[in-house]
Design an enzyme around this catalytic site. Structure first.
Site, PDB file in Angstrom:
ATOM      1  N   LYS A   1       0.833  -1.207   0.000  1.00 44.39           N
ATOM      2  CA  LYS A   1       0.000   0.000   0.000  1.00 44.39           C
ATOM      3  C   LYS A   1       0.875   1.268   0.000  1.00 44.39           C
ATOM      4  CE  LYS A   1      -3.965  -2.209   2.322  1.00 44.39           C
ATOM      5  NZ  LYS A   1      -4.941  -2.071   3.436  1.00 44.39           N
TER       6      LYS A   1
ATOM      7  N   TYR B   1     -12.128  -1.574  -3.847  1.00 38.07           N
ATOM      8  CA  TYR B   1     -12.677  -1.848  -2.518  1.00 38.07           C
ATOM      9  C   TYR B   1     -14.203  -1.774  -2.494  1.00 38.07           C
ATOM     10  CZ  TYR B   1      -8.288  -2.139   0.158  1.00 38.07           C
ATOM     11  OH  TYR B   1      -7.090  -2.534   0.701  1.00 38.07           O
TER      12      TYR B   1
ATOM     13  N   ASN C   1      -1.960   0.160   6.915  1.00 38.69           N
ATOM     14  CA  ASN C   1      -1.440  -1.118   7.419  1.00 38.69           C
ATOM     15  C   ASN C   1      -0.578  -1.866   6.405  1.00 38.69           C
ATOM     16  OD1 ASN C   1      -3.491  -1.921   5.761  1.00 38.69           O
ATOM     17  ND2 ASN C   1      -4.706  -2.944   7.332  1.00 38.69           N
TER      18      ASN C   1
ATOM     19  N   HIS D   1      -1.982  -5.490   1.508  1.00 40.17           N
ATOM     20  CA  HIS D   1      -3.295  -6.091   1.253  1.00 40.17           C
ATOM     21  C   HIS D   1      -3.067  -7.524   0.809  1.00 40.17           C
ATOM     22  CE1 HIS D   1      -7.318  -6.797  -0.390  1.00 40.17           C
ATOM     23  NE2 HIS D   1      -6.686  -7.390  -1.385  1.00 40.17           N
TER      24      HIS D   1
ATOM     25  N   GLU E   1      -9.791  -9.602  -7.755  1.00 41.14           N
ATOM     26  CA  GLU E   1      -8.702  -8.648  -7.522  1.00 41.14           C
ATOM     27  C   GLU E   1      -7.549  -8.833  -8.514  1.00 41.14           C
ATOM     28  OE1 GLU E   1      -7.833  -9.115  -3.333  1.00 41.14           O
ATOM     29  OE2 GLU E   1      -9.709  -8.131  -2.758  1.00 41.14           O
TER      30      GLU E   1
HETATM   31  O1  CDP Z   1      -7.136  -5.761   4.658  1.00 39.39           O
HETATM   32  P1  CDP Z   1      -7.968  -6.709   5.495  1.00 39.39           P
HETATM   33  O2  CDP Z   1      -8.624  -7.799   4.674  1.00 39.39           O
HETATM   34  O3  CDP Z   1      -7.175  -7.252   6.651  1.00 39.39           O
HETATM   35  O4  CDP Z   1      -9.118  -5.831   6.172  1.00 39.39           O
HETATM   36  P2  CDP Z   1     -10.584  -5.411   5.633  1.00 39.39           P
HETATM   37  O5  CDP Z   1     -11.536  -5.577   6.750  1.00 39.39           O
HETATM   38  O6  CDP Z   1     -10.901  -6.110   4.348  1.00 39.39           O
HETATM   39  O7  CDP Z   1     -10.433  -3.843   5.365  1.00 39.39           O
HETATM   40  C1  CDP Z   1      -9.796  -3.363   4.199  1.00 39.39           C
HETATM   41  C2  CDP Z   1      -8.875  -2.244   4.602  1.00 39.39           C
HETATM   42  O8  CDP Z   1      -9.649  -1.153   5.087  1.00 39.39           O
HETATM   43  C3  CDP Z   1      -7.909  -2.543   5.736  1.00 39.39           C
HETATM   44  O9  CDP Z   1      -6.753  -3.251   5.326  1.00 39.39           O
HETATM   45  C4  CDP Z   1      -7.572  -1.151   6.227  1.00 39.39           C
HETATM   46  O10 CDP Z   1      -6.625  -0.495   5.376  1.00 39.39           O
HETATM   47  C5  CDP Z   1      -8.927  -0.449   6.084  1.00 39.39           C
HETATM   48  N1  CDP Z   1      -9.710  -0.435   7.339  1.00 39.39           N
HETATM   49  C6  CDP Z   1      -9.846   0.755   8.058  1.00 39.39           C
HETATM   50  O11 CDP Z   1      -9.298   1.788   7.643  1.00 39.39           O
HETATM   51  N2  CDP Z   1     -10.577   0.783   9.216  1.00 39.39           N
HETATM   52  C7  CDP Z   1     -11.189  -0.340   9.665  1.00 39.39           C
HETATM   53  N3  CDP Z   1     -11.888  -0.289  10.798  1.00 39.39           N
HETATM   54  C8  CDP Z   1     -11.068  -1.546   8.965  1.00 39.39           C
HETATM   55  C9  CDP Z   1     -10.322  -1.563   7.806  1.00 39.39           C
HETATM   56 MG    MG Z   2     -10.052  -7.610   3.173  1.00 36.40          MG
END
Ligand code: CDP
Ligand code: MG
Length: 139
Positions: free
Chosen positions: A9, A49, A112, A115, A126
């Site tokens: 990212k 997303y 974070n 991805h 994706e």
């Molecule tokens: O990336 P991952 O699959 O672990 O998490 P996700 O639940 O699919 O969320 C996608 C991305 O959204 C995360 O990797 C974070 O960058 C962001 N996110 C956020 O900003 N705040 C949250 N409460 C949850 C996710």
């Molecule tokens: Mg995810």
């Protein structure tokens, strides 16, 4: 053999950990079969997303994902989807296991660093979002 999409990212590119992320995948026996750097527009980030379109973090997340260049890659191996997510660590770096990419490099739950696709269905969507058939190495 399974394929998954991973992204370094914008915060990861700025932190200079592109090589570190790739090294961790390769050290786990996974293979990089497609790779490129690009800079998504806000609209492109929203399309990527789209599953999160109703979440409160959607607008901020897509601003972040379009703030600078990213590195997208297709990672291949046995159980690649789960392996990549294990190497990445939990979404919230404060909950990520020691030694994972997010525990080591993430700033916060949004910034974070990496991805990884979360299912075969999302991996298919994706990978196609960024790569054509000809850009993915075979054999
Ligand atoms: O990336 P991952 O699959 O672990 O998490 P996700 O639940 O699919 O969320 C996608 C991305 O959204 C995360 O990797 C974070 O960058 C962001 N996110 C956020 O900003 N705040 C949250 N409460 C949850 C996710
Ligand atoms: Mg995810």
């Amino acid at each position: 053999m399974e394929k998954t999409l991973s992204i370094v990212k914008p915060d990861g590119v700025k932190k200079g950990v592109i090589g570190e992320v790739i090294k961790r995948y390769e050290s786990a026996g996974l293979k990089i079969v497609a790779l490129k750097m690009l800079w998504m527009s806000k609209e492109e980030a929203k399309g990527f997303y789209i599953v999160h379109k109703d979440k409160p973090f959607y607008d901020s997340l897509t601003d972040f994902m379009s703030e600078g260049p990213i590195v997208v890659m297709v990672v291949e191996g046995e159980d690649a989807i789960n392996k990549v997510r294990e190497i990445m660590g939990a979404t919230n770096p404060r909950e990520a296991a020691p030694g994972t990419i997010r525990a080591d490099f993430a700033t916060d739950i949004e910034r974070n660093t990496v991805h990884g696709s979360d299912s075969p269905q999302s991996a298919e969507f994706e990978i196609k979002y960024f790569f054509s058939e000809l850009e993915i190495m075979k054999g």
